[in-house]
Structures are given as C-alpha cells and as structure tokens.
Design a protein around this motif. Structure first.
Motif, PDB file in Angstrom:
ATOM      1  N   VAL A 101       0.852  -1.191   0.000  1.00  0.00           N
ATOM      2  CA  VAL A 101       0.000   0.000   0.000  1.00  0.00           C
ATOM      3  C   VAL A 101       0.886   1.238   0.000  1.00  0.00           C
ATOM      4  CG1 VAL A 101      -1.643   1.316   1.386  1.00  0.00           C
ATOM      5  CG2 VAL A 101      -1.931  -1.158   1.124  1.00  0.00           C
ATOM      6  N   PRO A 102       0.799   2.101  -1.028  1.00  0.00           N
ATOM      7  CA  PRO A 102       1.637   3.293  -1.089  1.00  0.00           C
ATOM      8  C   PRO A 102       1.048   4.485  -0.336  1.00  0.00           C
ATOM      9  CG  PRO A 102       0.387   3.100  -3.103  1.00  0.00           C
ATOM     10  CD  PRO A 102       0.023   1.914  -2.246  1.00  0.00           C
ATOM     11  N   ASP A 103      -0.273   4.574  -0.327  1.00  0.00           N
ATOM     12  CA  ASP A 103      -0.991   5.684   0.303  1.00  0.00           C
ATOM     13  C   ASP A 103      -2.445   5.251   0.466  1.00  0.00           C
ATOM     14  OD1 ASP A 103      -2.524   6.351  -2.168  1.00  0.00           O
ATOM     15  OD2 ASP A 103      -0.590   7.049  -2.898  1.00  0.00           O
ATOM     16  N   LEU A 104      -3.251   6.088   1.053  1.00  0.00           N
ATOM     17  CA  LEU A 104      -4.628   5.725   1.362  1.00  0.00           C
ATOM     18  C   LEU A 104      -5.434   5.357   0.118  1.00  0.00           C
ATOM     19  CD1 LEU A 104      -6.949   5.451   3.390  1.00  0.00           C
ATOM     20  CD2 LEU A 104      -7.350   7.901   3.111  1.00  0.00           C
ATOM     21  N   ARG A 105      -5.513   6.253  -0.838  1.00  0.00           N
ATOM     22  CA  ARG A 105      -6.368   6.012  -1.998  1.00  0.00           C
ATOM     23  C   ARG A 105      -5.797   4.965  -2.946  1.00  0.00           C
ATOM     24  NH1 ARG A 105      -6.692  10.534   0.210  1.00  0.00           N
ATOM     25  NH2 ARG A 105      -8.681  11.452   0.715  1.00  0.00           N
ATOM     26  N   GLY A 106      -4.503   5.000  -3.150  1.00  0.00           N
ATOM     27  CA  GLY A 106      -3.874   3.965  -3.967  1.00  0.00           C
ATOM     28  C   GLY A 106      -4.023   2.601  -3.326  1.00  0.00           C
ATOM     29  N   GLY A 107      -3.855   2.529  -2.018  1.00  0.00           N
ATOM     30  CA  GLY A 107      -3.999   1.272  -1.299  1.00  0.00           C
ATOM     31  C   GLY A 107      -5.412   0.731  -1.366  1.00  0.00           C
ATOM     32  N   PHE A 108      -6.398   1.605  -1.209  1.00  0.00           N
ATOM     33  CA  PHE A 108      -7.791   1.196  -1.333  1.00  0.00           C
ATOM     34  C   PHE A 108      -8.043   0.636  -2.730  1.00  0.00           C
ATOM     35  CE2 PHE A 108     -12.275   2.286  -2.284  1.00  0.00           C
ATOM     36  CZ  PHE A 108     -12.883   1.449  -1.359  1.00  0.00           C
ATOM     37  N   SER A 109      -7.465   1.266  -3.723  1.00  0.00           N
ATOM     38  CA  SER A 109      -7.612   0.801  -5.102  1.00  0.00           C
ATOM     39  C   SER A 109      -6.967  -0.561  -5.292  1.00  0.00           C
ATOM     40  CB  SER A 109      -7.004   1.816  -6.070  1.00  0.00           C
ATOM     41  OG  SER A 109      -7.661   3.051  -5.923  1.00  0.00           O
ATOM     42  N   TYR A 110      -5.820  -0.774  -4.657  1.00  0.00           N
ATOM     43  CA  TYR A 110      -5.161  -2.079  -4.742  1.00  0.00           C
ATOM     44  C   TYR A 110      -6.021  -3.163  -4.098  1.00  0.00           C
ATOM     45  CZ  TYR A 110      -0.847   0.306  -6.160  1.00  0.00           C
ATOM     46  OH  TYR A 110       0.085   1.046  -6.827  1.00  0.00           O
ATOM     47  N   LEU A 111      -6.677  -2.819  -3.002  1.00  0.00           N
ATOM     48  CA  LEU A 111      -7.567  -3.804  -2.378  1.00  0.00           C
ATOM     49  C   LEU A 111      -8.724  -4.162  -3.303  1.00  0.00           C
ATOM     50  CD1 LEU A 111      -7.852  -2.832   1.388  1.00  0.00           C
ATOM     51  CD2 LEU A 111      -6.792  -4.840   0.398  1.00  0.00           C
ATOM     52  N   ILE A 112      -9.276  -3.176  -3.975  1.00  0.00           N
ATOM     53  CA  ILE A 112     -10.348  -3.448  -4.931  1.00  0.00           C
ATOM     54  C   ILE A 112      -9.831  -4.369  -6.039  1.00  0.00           C
ATOM     55  CG2 ILE A 112     -11.849  -2.424  -6.700  1.00  0.00           C
ATOM     56  CD1 ILE A 112     -11.980   0.071  -4.890  1.00  0.00           C
ATOM     57  N   ALA A 113      -8.631  -4.097  -6.536  1.00  0.00           N
ATOM     58  CA  ALA A 113      -8.040  -4.940  -7.583  1.00  0.00           C
ATOM     59  C   ALA A 113      -7.808  -6.355  -7.064  1.00  0.00           C
ATOM     60  CB  ALA A 113      -6.732  -4.328  -8.081  1.00  0.00           C
ATOM     61  N   ALA A 114      -7.330  -6.477  -5.829  1.00  0.00           N
ATOM     62  CA  ALA A 114      -7.095  -7.805  -5.249  1.00  0.00           C
ATOM     63  C   ALA A 114      -8.406  -8.569  -5.126  1.00  0.00           C
ATOM     64  CB  ALA A 114      -6.408  -7.671  -3.890  1.00  0.00           C
ATOM     65  N   LEU A 115      -9.476  -7.873  -4.775  1.00  0.00           N
ATOM     66  CA  LEU A 115     -10.787  -8.522  -4.672  1.00  0.00           C
ATOM     67  C   LEU A 115     -11.309  -8.944  -6.046  1.00  0.00           C
ATOM     68  CD1 LEU A 115     -12.460  -6.224  -2.007  1.00  0.00           C
ATOM     69  CD2 LEU A 115     -11.646  -8.564  -1.693  1.00  0.00           C
ATOM     70  N   ALA A 116     -10.978  -8.185  -7.076  1.00  0.00           N
ATOM     71  CA  ALA A 116     -11.422  -8.512  -8.437  1.00  0.00           C
ATOM     72  C   ALA A 116     -10.580  -9.624  -9.057  1.00  0.00           C
ATOM     73  CB  ALA A 116     -11.372  -7.263  -9.311  1.00  0.00           C
TER      74      ALA A 116
END
Length: 150
Positions: A101-116
C-alpha cells in the motif's frame, strides 16, 4: 444489470468541486479494467496520481499512461511532462499479486483490484487504509470477503 450486458467504457476528467473528485479516480480506474472497450481518464488536479497503475499492470491490467492531456481540455500539466492521462483497455482478468500500500487512496484501489483478481493476493501496509476508512473490516465482512490480517 443482466449478466449478458457489459459495463460501458467512459471518458472522464477529474476536476475540483463540483467536478469529478480526484479521490475517486484511482478506484474508478480499477473498475474500468473490468469494462468493455477503451476508457480514458484525464487527471487535472494532482500531477502524480497515475503512479499506482504500475501495480495494476503487474496484475494484468492493460493501462497506458501519457503526459499529454487526453481529455476534452488542456490542463495545467500539459507542458510539465507528468503522466496524468490513462488509457484503460478492458475487460481484463486481474491476477493475484503481492502489493504494498503506497498511500490511502492507492492502497484502497489495490484492495479493490485484489478482490477482483481470481485467487489470493497479499496486500501489506493496510494500516493506512484502516486509519483512513471507518470500520473497514466490517465493510469487508459485509461483502463476504475472505481475508486475514497479518
């Protein structure tokens, strides 16, 4: 939405209020990897918001970033050589990855990608997300996400 119908691609520019919020741009780019066709996202608020796409490309996303203004209007970054426009081709199946996780919004986006992604991913540095989003574990539980905290 009926399963036979695909989600359409878009052309989008971020902007200050009342425009499309730049904070929504990163999660939207992840969602656009699952749409049919080619989408264009032009970031006009922050010069360095497309760096998170590298991890998505590692997961199989077809995203290209450009220093040119690919939206409807030139912006203040047009001569600055910042990669602030993205072309997202989809739909793209995402593959599991190990992501920091690089930052809050990027990290949240990575979690969405991991879920997809099809399979298990490891996302480290989630403390940023837990600090930035209230009751985040409860929200993952409500979605039925299978996860473990390390």
């Amino acid at each position: 939405m009926p399963p036979s119908r695909s989600i359409a691609s878009i052309v989008l520019e971020t902007d200050v209020h009342p425009g499309f919020m730049t904070d929504w741009q990163q999660p939207l780019v992840v969602a656009l990897t699952q749409t049919g066709g080619i989408s264009i996202v032009h970031e006009t608020v922050y010069e360095n918001r497309m760096g998170f796409t590298e991890a998505l490309r590692d997961m199989g996303a077809r995203i290209q970033t450009y220093p040119e203004c690919l939206g409807g209007l030139p912006c203040r970054f047009q001569q600055a050589n910042y990669h602030h426009s993205a072309v997202v081709s989809g739909p793209t199946p995402l593959t599991p990855a190990e992501i920091e996780v690089p930052d809050l919004r990027g990290g949240f986006s990575y979690l969405i990608a991991a879920l997809a992604a099809d399979g298990s991913s490891t996302v480290t540095g989630c403390e940023l997300i837990y600090r930035g989003y209230e009751r985040f574990s409860e929200k993952l539980d409500a979605l039925g996400v299978d996860y473990s905290l390390v």
